[in-house]
Design a protein around this motif. Structure first.
Motif, mmCIF file in Angstrom:
data_model
loop_
_atom_site.group_PDB
_atom_site.id
_atom_site.type_symbol
_atom_site.label_atom_id
_atom_site.label_comp_id
_atom_site.label_asym_id
_atom_site.label_seq_id
_atom_site.Cartn_x
_atom_site.Cartn_y
_atom_site.Cartn_z
ATOM 1 N N PHE A 14 48.137 49.874 29.807
ATOM 2 C CA PHE A 14 47.768 48.546 30.311
ATOM 3 C C PHE A 14 48.232 48.236 31.735
ATOM 4 O O PHE A 14 47.798 47.236 32.291
ATOM 5 N N GLN A 15 49.112 49.031 32.316
ATOM 6 C CA GLN A 15 49.689 48.721 33.628
ATOM 7 C C GLN A 15 50.011 47.217 33.712
ATOM 8 O O GLN A 15 49.498 46.498 34.578
ATOM 9 N N SER A 46 48.437 41.499 31.127
ATOM 10 C CA SER A 46 47.637 42.545 31.766
ATOM 11 C C SER A 46 46.197 42.076 31.984
ATOM 12 O O SER A 46 45.638 41.350 31.153
ATOM 13 N N THR A 47 45.609 42.542 33.071
ATOM 14 C CA THR A 47 44.192 42.257 33.321
ATOM 15 C C THR A 47 43.305 42.976 32.313
ATOM 16 O O THR A 47 42.134 42.616 32.164
ATOM 17 N N ALA A 48 43.841 43.943 31.588
ATOM 18 C CA ALA A 48 43.062 44.652 30.562
ATOM 19 C C ALA A 48 42.605 43.711 29.452
ATOM 20 O O ALA A 48 41.667 44.027 28.721
ATOM 21 N N PHE A 49 43.240 42.544 29.337
ATOM 22 C CA PHE A 49 42.881 41.596 28.289
ATOM 23 C C PHE A 49 41.835 40.573 28.733
ATOM 24 O O PHE A 49 41.385 39.761 27.934
ATOM 25 N N ASP A 50 41.432 40.613 30.001
ATOM 26 C CA ASP A 50 40.399 39.695 30.496
ATOM 27 C C ASP A 50 39.134 39.831 29.663
ATOM 28 O O ASP A 50 38.643 40.941 29.429
ATOM 29 N N GLY A 51 38.606 38.697 29.188
ATOM 30 C CA GLY A 51 37.352 38.696 28.449
ATOM 31 C C GLY A 51 37.447 39.207 27.027
ATOM 32 O O GLY A 51 36.427 39.352 26.353
ATOM 33 N N PRO A 83 46.877 37.614 33.200
ATOM 34 C CA PRO A 83 47.733 36.992 34.219
ATOM 35 C C PRO A 83 47.449 35.498 34.393
ATOM 36 O O PRO A 83 48.375 34.702 34.584
ATOM 37 N N THR A 84 46.191 35.103 34.308
ATOM 38 C CA THR A 84 45.830 33.682 34.440
ATOM 39 C C THR A 84 46.425 32.865 33.309
ATOM 40 O O THR A 84 46.976 31.786 33.527
ATOM 41 N N GLU A 85 46.320 33.366 32.084
ATOM 42 C CA GLU A 85 46.894 32.668 30.932
ATOM 43 C C GLU A 85 48.406 32.558 31.063
ATOM 44 O O GLU A 85 48.993 31.523 30.737
ATOM 45 N N ASN A 86 49.027 33.605 31.552
ATOM 46 C CA ASN A 86 50.479 33.598 31.696
ATOM 47 C C ASN A 86 50.925 32.600 32.763
ATOM 48 O O ASN A 86 51.894 31.879 32.575
#
Length: 91
Positions: A14-15, A46-51, A83-86
């Protein structure tokens, strides 16, 4: 050590901007159904969770941990955020 293995697998997949792993195993030692794996709580940003839906995020984490879920991890709590949610939660 299991915590280090979890960290390595999740970082590689996930970086993450943030990763926190809490080992709660001592609080659950000897309870019914525990066949020896640890109890962990993971927070990942992580940006991997976007969408992705909550279920999809959890599935991605389980996939990243692979066989660890069979033996080394008995229970896993997951807080998977973009990152936005965080940043919304920390304002």
């Amino acid at each position: 050590m299991t915590t280090d293995n979890i960290r390595q697998k999740l970082e590689a997949t996930f970086q993450p901007d943030l990763i926190e792993i809490i080992d709660q195993s001592a609080a659950h030692a000897g309870h019914a159904g525990n066949q020896g794996g640890g109890h962990f709580y993971v927070t990942l940003v992580s940006t991997a969770f976007d969408g992705k839906s909550l279920v999809q995020r959890h599935q991605l984490v389980y996939q990243a941990l692979g066989d660890m879920m069979k033996d080394e991890i008995h229970a896993l709590g997951i807080n998977a955020l973009t990152p936005t949610e965080n940043s919304k939660g920390n304002s």
